[in-house]
Motif scaffolding. Structure first.
Motif, mmCIF file in Angstrom:
data_model
loop_
_atom_site.group_PDB
_atom_site.id
_atom_site.type_symbol
_atom_site.label_atom_id
_atom_site.label_comp_id
_atom_site.label_asym_id
_atom_site.label_seq_id
_atom_site.Cartn_x
_atom_site.Cartn_y
_atom_site.Cartn_z
ATOM 1 N N THR A 1 -60.680 -5.088 -32.344
ATOM 2 C CA THR A 1 -62.182 -5.809 -31.895
ATOM 3 C C THR A 1 -63.053 -5.452 -33.109
ATOM 4 O O THR A 1 -62.990 -4.308 -33.525
ATOM 5 C CB THR A 1 -62.503 -5.156 -30.535
ATOM 6 N N VAL B 1 -57.965 -5.640 -24.370
ATOM 7 C CA VAL B 1 -56.461 -5.249 -24.263
ATOM 8 C C VAL B 1 -56.086 -4.343 -25.563
ATOM 9 O O VAL B 1 -56.320 -4.464 -26.809
ATOM 10 C CB VAL B 1 -55.558 -6.577 -24.191
ATOM 11 N N ILE C 1 -51.208 -9.393 -18.757
ATOM 12 C CA ILE C 1 -51.685 -9.287 -20.160
ATOM 13 C C ILE C 1 -50.587 -9.026 -21.467
ATOM 14 O O ILE C 1 -50.851 -8.863 -22.493
ATOM 15 C CB ILE C 1 -52.758 -8.279 -20.355
ATOM 16 N N PHE D 1 -50.536 -11.574 -24.220
ATOM 17 C CA PHE D 1 -51.660 -11.517 -24.964
ATOM 18 C C PHE D 1 -51.467 -10.325 -25.973
ATOM 19 O O PHE D 1 -51.421 -10.569 -27.012
ATOM 20 C CB PHE D 1 -52.911 -11.011 -24.119
ATOM 21 N N LEU D 2 -50.726 -9.281 -25.537
ATOM 22 C CA LEU D 2 -50.379 -8.087 -26.291
ATOM 23 C C LEU D 2 -49.476 -8.474 -27.284
ATOM 24 O O LEU D 2 -49.263 -7.891 -28.483
ATOM 25 C CB LEU D 2 -50.170 -6.875 -25.348
ATOM 26 N N ASN E 1 -51.135 -10.311 -30.084
ATOM 27 C CA ASN E 1 -51.997 -9.596 -30.606
ATOM 28 C C ASN E 1 -51.571 -8.315 -30.519
ATOM 29 O O ASN E 1 -52.280 -7.335 -29.821
ATOM 30 C CB ASN E 1 -53.527 -9.722 -29.801
ATOM 31 N N HIS F 1 -60.153 -9.770 -24.704
ATOM 32 C CA HIS F 1 -59.556 -10.551 -23.819
ATOM 33 C C HIS F 1 -60.340 -11.290 -22.843
ATOM 34 O O HIS F 1 -60.052 -12.692 -22.571
ATOM 35 C CB HIS F 1 -58.565 -9.611 -22.763
ATOM 36 N N HIS F 2 -61.409 -10.859 -22.234
ATOM 37 C CA HIS F 2 -62.255 -11.746 -21.452
ATOM 38 C C HIS F 2 -63.686 -11.123 -21.367
ATOM 39 O O HIS F 2 -63.687 -9.876 -21.574
ATOM 40 C CB HIS F 2 -61.688 -12.062 -20.061
#
Lengths: 136, 136
Positions: A127, B11, B65, B68-69, B72, B78-79
């Motif tokens: 991030t 995440v 998730i 996603f991980l 990434n 994430h949101h």
């Protein structure tokens, strides 16, 4: 050390469409677009009761978000900004713990006219983190 | 329609390391990890004065998730979650404007014990949007 979440920045491919989405679709109060040529972005602020969303679109050549939009043509969340009251103390504390500050490590004047720094996303769970100095 | 930004979800690949980063590194107050097996995540809450950051890590098989991980591995945003006072009215308003609600379109009980819906990121500038119903 960090205080309020100042904003979440979302890069969008079409600022007018994104403004309509947040105003007509989500029913939020949005600002008129503001060109920030020295930052290479045009911004629309979505005002929420406790924080704001900044919708960003590239402005001019060499916009710092042009690459992000090329990689994410639908747009996406770009960074979060946390407030600090002493940005140099925050920077030195984070550097002492191995976090990397982007650029030359010196605060710049950000989009709100206040000193800001960006921290390397690889040191912050993928991030991009902006720190903005606000009055104590 | 939307009210407060309830949280930003990030995440992370290592919840202990992310907790230390936000507590020792950024000086924020963080909760102990909370397993939410029915949601397939373990959560750490980062408490900020105006909102919170939710650090999420997959729990168990079929975590929502995990994909996603995998895409990434360093983690990432994430949101975002916006509060609404009438989630069915918000849903119907958004659907009438062409926005897609994920799943079967019916609110589920979310991680905070309140009704939630997720909106398709392709309809929201590449950003996964959660709506959470809170008391008016």
């Amino acid at each position: 050390m960090i205080g309020r979440l100042n904003h979440v920045a979302i890069v969008v491919p079409d600022l007018a469409a994104a403004s309509a989405l947040y105003s007509t679709g989500l029913g939020a109060t949005v600002s008129a677009p503001v060109d920030l040529p020295e930052h290479g972005v045009t911004t629309v602020f979505v005002m929420l009761p406790n924080t704001k969303i900044e919708l960003l679109h590239p402005l001019g050549e060499n916009s710092p978000i042009a690459g992000f939009l090329a990689k994410n043509p639908a747009g996406g969340m770009h960074h979060v900004c946390y407030e600090v009251t002493d940005i140099l103390a925050a920077r030195d504390h984070l550097k002492a713990q191995g976090a990397r500050v982007l650029g030359d490590g010196e605060p710049k004047i950000g989009a709100h006219g206040l000193p800001v720094l960006f921290l390397h996303p690889k040191d912050f769970c993928g991030t991009l983190v902006e720190l903005e100095q606000v009055a104590a």
